[in-house]
Design an enzyme around this catalytic site. Structure first.
Site, PDB file in Angstrom:
ATOM      1  N   HIS A 102       0.827  -1.210   0.000  1.00  0.00           N
ATOM      2  CA  HIS A 102       0.000   0.000   0.000  1.00  0.00           C
ATOM      3  C   HIS A 102       0.857   1.253   0.000  1.00  0.00           C
ATOM      4  O   HIS A 102       0.508   2.252  -0.609  1.00  0.00           O
ATOM      5  CB  HIS A 102      -0.912  -0.004   1.221  1.00  0.00           C
ATOM      6  CG  HIS A 102      -1.616  -1.293   1.398  1.00  0.00           C
ATOM      7  ND1 HIS A 102      -1.570  -2.035   2.540  1.00  0.00           N
ATOM      8  CD2 HIS A 102      -2.350  -1.995   0.513  1.00  0.00           C
ATOM      9  CE1 HIS A 102      -2.258  -3.142   2.374  1.00  0.00           C
ATOM     10  NE2 HIS A 102      -2.737  -3.141   1.151  1.00  0.00           N
ATOM     11  N   GLU A 144      -0.724  -9.980 -29.321  1.00  0.00           N
ATOM     12  CA  GLU A 144       0.352 -10.396 -28.419  1.00  0.00           C
ATOM     13  C   GLU A 144       0.649 -11.889 -28.546  1.00  0.00           C
ATOM     14  O   GLU A 144       1.567 -12.403 -27.912  1.00  0.00           O
ATOM     15  CB  GLU A 144       0.031 -10.018 -26.965  1.00  0.00           C
ATOM     16  CG  GLU A 144      -1.327 -10.461 -26.478  1.00  0.00           C
ATOM     17  CD  GLU A 144      -1.685  -9.898 -25.091  1.00  0.00           C
ATOM     18  OE1 GLU A 144      -0.815  -9.351 -24.405  1.00  0.00           O
ATOM     19  OE2 GLU A 144      -2.863 -10.024 -24.715  1.00  0.00           O
TER      20      GLU A 144
HETATM   21  C1  PEP Z   1       1.656  -6.673 -23.165  1.00  0.00           C
HETATM   22  O1  PEP Z   1       1.605  -7.901 -23.112  1.00  0.00           O
HETATM   23  O2  PEP Z   1       2.487  -6.042 -23.850  1.00  0.00           O
HETATM   24  C2  PEP Z   1       0.714  -5.848 -22.378  1.00  0.00           C
HETATM   25  C3  PEP Z   1       0.632  -4.551 -22.544  1.00  0.00           C
HETATM   26  O3  PEP Z   1      -0.069  -6.464 -21.462  1.00  0.00           O
HETATM   27  P1  PEP Z   1       0.426  -7.054 -20.055  1.00  0.00           P
HETATM   28  O4  PEP Z   1       1.800  -6.486 -19.786  1.00  0.00           O
HETATM   29  O5  PEP Z   1      -0.588  -6.597 -19.066  1.00  0.00           O
HETATM   30  O6  PEP Z   1       0.414  -8.520 -20.293  1.00  0.00           O
HETATM   31 MG    MG Z   2      -0.094  -8.989 -22.348  1.00  0.00          MG
END
Ligand code: PEP
Ligand code: MG
Length: 584
Positions: free
Chosen positions: A208, A449
């Protein structure tokens, strides 16, 4: 000696300590040390005939502490971090826990300890049990137990003096709070004051102290081990929130050096601040969209202050983590509406729940053989339609207050998009039949991704309204390098030609079918690769608000078309791109 290990070294007359820097920045000031009631409890035995009265004393102190917390939760200021109300409620629930009350009363009855001693003993035991848990989040919850017990101890001892002793220091100096740990309610009280930095023995990046310090933009170093023991009121301190370093009573020479660093950093920030309202336009007139990534709704305030064109990624899963129950539709509606209203007409991209892999619900243990390849993100939502339905309803309702765009994580198949559209239609029909107002025609995009989607991007781009490249995961899945595994972190290579080709391929597909493409992974906020991303043809970047102006500065000094020619020729040869040649 590394900055991440809490260890200590003395050089010349200056004492140097390390912890985890969780908010960047420098502070030079005087220490104000917060008392820790748990470390100073009275130990005595009560007579047999006084056991009932002692238990009664304990129970009424717990009740008083609980009532105080509930009252605080009900009267939180509007700009308080939104999760604080939930945390205060969790703390008050801990105080209501019959198990805790019963265990402490048994220690009073069986060992004849006074209430403070019994409570501190039982609290220590509980905190140790938490500290042995494997899950990072649960381990940090031991801090909640300690903080709650600290609060009751203060009530028992009649100390209302929880604040640091401000008499010992000259208030002309910047004040640096030094504490064993800072509970959410104490952090809220400290929030009103002007403090230069926060240092704590306990805590981690999701503690926190870290969350609230971040929202105050005040440097903080946590997990320091023994800072509270080693620092005395009015000691002079230098805090380096970049490297997690604290220097105690530094020599004049060191002070001079850090004053220079602090001034240089402030000048840099002031110079950058002047770019806040300047357009993010390249020298050859290409306008770039700069948006912000946020994890908590109140971070939208910082995004707006940094001049963001919108929210490019709101990681909604953070609303679901760190609590024992799922957020209700109304809670989610409030959180999303808050962000939309704060952004005053700018678009807000909200990513649906991306749980799984390293992000799990409280108490949920991942049993998947390989969670990063398992039931994560949209797969999890489609497998848990009730959770998804509630989130979609909240999003549709909140979009009445401004433009919300729905972003779906981890898409790899076209049929997942169909399933999402059907889920949205169901949520609309449900709201419609209950007469609940919501906005129609909400834009739908997906994270790029998973390599399969990036390779076969065209039909996805045609089906969706926008694309956002998640480079963090894209790199992990292209290179088969776990993004969180420090043993292979040197092979996590954002500049690998295969990664860059996929980014370029996605951007080109977006251009061909007329759909906007942005990057919201960490690469977007790294000013060292801004030119390279411009060279790939990127026109939308989303990053942590603190990085926005550094990136804007780079954009304003770059010539986009010249960069595109240079980058394309290196990519065609599948060569590594030389970043230095791009700044020439
Ligand atoms: C990513 O995978 O680039 C992204 C922005 O999502 P996260 O980091 O939350 O997986
Ligand atoms: Mg991601």
């Amino acid at each position: 000696m590394t900055a991440s290990d809490p260890e200590m070294a003395a050089f010349s007359s200056t004492l140097c300590m390390y912890g985890q820097g969780v908010v960047k920045g420098y502070a030079i000031g005087r220490a104000v040390v917060m008392s820790a009631a748990a470390l100073e409890v009275a130990h005595y035995r009560v007579a047999f005939e006084d056991i009932a009265a002692e238990s009664e004393r304990l129970i009424s102190a717990m009740t008083a502490a609980r009532d105080d917390l509930l009252q605080m939760a009900a009267s939180l200021p509007a700009d308080a971090p939104r999760e604080l109300a939930a945390l205060l409620n969790v703390h008050s629930m801990l105080l209501d826990d019959p198990m805790l009350i019963q265990q402490v009363c048994s220690v009073i009855a069986e060992r004849q300890y006074n209430a403070e001693w019994a409570l501190a003993t039982q609290g220590q035991l509980l905190a140790e049990q938490f500290s042995m848990m494997e899950d990072d989040y649960l381990r940090e919850r031991g801090a909640d137990v300690r903080q709650v017990i600290e609060r009751v101890l203060r009530v028992l001892s009649g100390t209302t003096n929880w604040l640091p002793n401000l008499d010992a220091v000259d208030t002309e100096d910047s004040l640096i709070v030094v504490a064993r740990d800072i509970s959410p309610p104490d952090m809220m009280r400290l929030r009103g004051g002007k403090f230069g930095a926060f240092l704590t023995d306990l805590g981690g990046p999701t503690s926190h102290t870290a969350i609230v310090a971040r929202s105050m933009n005040v440097p903080a170093v946590v997990g320091m081990g023994h800072v509270r023991h080693l620092v005395r009121d009015a000691d002079q301190l230098i805090v380096d929130g970049f490297n997690g370093v604290v220097l105690i009573n530094p020599s004049e020479q060191i002070l001079r050096e850090y004053r220079l660093r602090q001034m240089a950093y402030q000048d840099e920030r002031a110079e950058l601040a002047m770019l806040r309202d300047a357009p993010a336009m390249t020298l050859d007139g290409i306008l770039i969209r700069l948006e912000a990534n946020i994890e908590l709704p109140e971070e939208a305030v910082a995004a707006l202050a940094a001049g963001a064109d919108g929210i490019g990624l709101f990681r909604s899963e953070f609303l679901f983590m760190g609590r024992s129950t799922l957020p209700t539709e109304d809670e989610q509606y409030e959180a999303y509406s808050f962000v939309v209203r704060t952004m005053a007409g700018r678009p807000v991209t909200i990513r649906t729940l991306d749980l799984g892999a390293d992000k799990t619900l409280d108490g949920e243990v991942t049993v998947a053989a390989n969670p990063a390849l398992g039931l994560r993100a949209i797969r999890y939502c489609l497998a848990n339609p009730d959770i998804f339905h509630t989130q979609l309803r909240a999003l549709l309702r909140a979009s009445l207050h401004g433009e919300i765009r729905i972003l779906i994580p981890m898409i790899s198949q076209m049929h997942e998009i169909d399933a999402v559209r059907q889920a949205i239609d169901r949520a609309c029909a449900d709201l419609e039949s209950s007469g609940i107002p919501y906005a129609r025609n909400i834009l739908l995009g997906a994270m790029v991704e998973i390599p399969a989607m990036a390779i076969a991007i065209e039909p996805f781009a045609e089906q969706l309204d926008f694309l956002s490249i998640g480079t963090n995961d894209l790199i992990q899945y292209v290179l088969a390098i776990d993004r969180g595994d420090k043993d292979v972190s040197d092979m996590y290579d954002p500049m690998h030609p295969a990664v860059l080709r996929l980014i370029a391929h996605t951007i080109n597909a977006g251009e061909r079918v007329g759909k906007p493409v942005s990057v919201c992974g960490e690469m977007a906020g790294d000013a060292r690769v801004t030119r390279m991303l411009l060279g790939l043809g990127l026109t939308g970047f989303s990053m942590h608000p603190q990085q926005l102006l550094d990136v804007k500065k780079e954009i304003r000094q770059a010539h986009s078309n010249a960069l595109r020619v240079k980058v394309a020729s290196a990519l065609n040869r599948a060569e590594r791109i030389d970043l230095v040649s791009l700044s020439a």
